[in-house]
Design a protein around this motif. Structure first.
Motif, PDB file in Angstrom:
ATOM      1  N   LEU A 138       0.817  -1.213   0.000  1.00 42.56           N
ATOM      2  CA  LEU A 138       0.000   0.000   0.000  1.00 42.56           C
ATOM      3  C   LEU A 138       0.851   1.264   0.000  1.00 42.56           C
ATOM      4  O   LEU A 138       0.469   2.287  -0.567  1.00 42.56           O
ATOM      5  CB  LEU A 138      -0.941   0.001   1.203  1.00 42.56           C
ATOM      6  N   ASP A 155      -8.674  -2.489  -1.469  1.00 44.01           N
ATOM      7  CA  ASP A 155      -7.446  -1.927  -2.027  1.00 44.01           C
ATOM      8  C   ASP A 155      -6.559  -2.991  -2.667  1.00 44.01           C
ATOM      9  O   ASP A 155      -5.616  -2.665  -3.388  1.00 44.01           O
ATOM     10  CB  ASP A 155      -6.640  -1.203  -0.946  1.00 44.01           C
ATOM     11  N   LYS A 272      -1.719  -4.186  -5.287  1.00 43.33           N
ATOM     12  CA  LYS A 272      -2.794  -3.197  -5.275  1.00 43.33           C
ATOM     13  C   LYS A 272      -3.793  -3.548  -6.378  1.00 43.33           C
ATOM     14  O   LYS A 272      -3.408  -3.988  -7.460  1.00 43.33           O
ATOM     15  CB  LYS A 272      -2.243  -1.799  -5.531  1.00 43.33           C
ATOM     16  N   SER A 274      -5.322  -1.571  -8.175  1.00 46.45           N
ATOM     17  CA  SER A 274      -5.068  -0.694  -9.327  1.00 46.45           C
ATOM     18  C   SER A 274      -3.823  -1.094 -10.107  1.00 46.45           C
ATOM     19  O   SER A 274      -3.586  -0.592 -11.200  1.00 46.45           O
ATOM     20  CB  SER A 274      -4.910   0.751  -8.852  1.00 46.45           C
TER      21      SER A 274
END
Length: 298
Positions: A138, A155, A272, A274
């Motif tokens: 993170l 996340d 992550k 993303s």
């Protein structure tokens, strides 16, 4: 001043000819002449003195520029190659986190094959438990990790890759060695060597014990999963360890299978949300790990 112009200048010097340089660069001669004129204008100095006919010689500035531009062109070509390799995933730096025993028992052989195939990709590894690796991901300190599933959260992306089978490791003269298969209830009344409180498997063990109503275990906490087998060898108790750690069985110890939900734990790729799927060199490593770890699983 661009790379093509520098290469043209070097070709002229190499062959002592504008005509030959134009041929090598696949230009018309007028293009070569214009490039050199523009280069001299940008530098504010004359590089080449033209004589009668096709003769020419380098000025002092031309000799200095030629000597130093050789390294410039070499560096620029290397940069172009590196950037091209980066786009192809052939080079780069990947930072990964790994939990034990994957780090010590599974990865070395796999990474040896990967780095033989992609020698220009650099890999840095950090060993820790899943909660610590999750935090590092993170914060952007790691690209991805090989670990157990994290606590619930949007996340992260977690992709299961293999299951780690666990067994009970004990001294060969331990009372539980008389049984071929063990259940969680069998551990009551026997010292159980366990990992730290942040270890996901420790938490899973505690949940199973609560479900069976067995809340009074005699335990001894050992901070390292890989160290557990050595404490068992010393006769300090029994331990639930990945089978890959326990085998081959050390002298004076033995292993027993366990039935129920304690027999395995799923491990995989964590990153992550993303950042999935990994890109460039990271994608090469991800595919390689996925292929070779799944061969050892499920």
């Amino acid at each position: 001043m661009d790379l093509k112009t520098l290469k043209t200048f070097q070709m002229i010097v190499k062959y002592s000819s504008f005509v030959r340089a134009a041929k090598e660069m696949n230009y018309v001669q007028s293009t070569v002449t214009m490039q050199i004129q523009k280069l001299e204008s940008e530098l504010g100095v004359q590089l080449i003195e033209r004589g009668n006919g096709k003769e020419f010689r380098l000025t002092e500035a031309g000799r200095l520029f030629h000597d130093q531009s050789l390294q410039i062109v070499k560096n620029m070509e290397q940069i172009q190659t590196n950037l091209s390799n980066l786009q192809l995933g052939e080079t780069g730096h990947i930072r990964i986190g790994v939990t034990e025993p994957t780090a010590s028992y599974r990865l070395p052989g796999i990474l040896k094959g990967f780095m033989s195939r992609y020698p220009n990709i650099r890999i840095s590894m950090e060993f820790a438990n899943t909660p610590m690796l999750s935090e590092r991901i993170l914060r952007g300190d790691l690209d991805f990790s090989l670990c157990s599933a994290p606590d619930l959260g949007t996340d992260f992306y977690f992709e299961p890759l293999f299951k780690e089978e666990f067994v009970a490791l004990m001294p060969e003269n331990h009372p539980l060695a008389l049984k071929a298969v063990l259940s969680p209830e069998d551990f009551r009344g026997h010292r159980l060597l366990i990992t730290s409180g942040t270890c996901p498997y420790r938490r899973k063990l505690e949940m199973v014990m609560q479900e069976t109503g067995n809340l009074t275990l005699d335990t001894m906490e050992i901070g390292s999963m890989t160290a557990l087998k050595f404490f068992v060898e010393s006769g300090l108790g029994i331990a639930l360890v990945p089978k890959i750690i326990a085998e081959p069985v050390s002298a004076g110890t033995t292993i027993r299978t366990i039935h129920g939900s304690l027999i395995h734990m799923t491990f995989g790729l964590l990153c992550k949300a993303s950042a999935y799927p990994p890109q460039l060199a990271g994608h090469k490593l991800y595919l390689y790990l996925k292929q070779h770890l799944k061969e050892q699983s499920f």
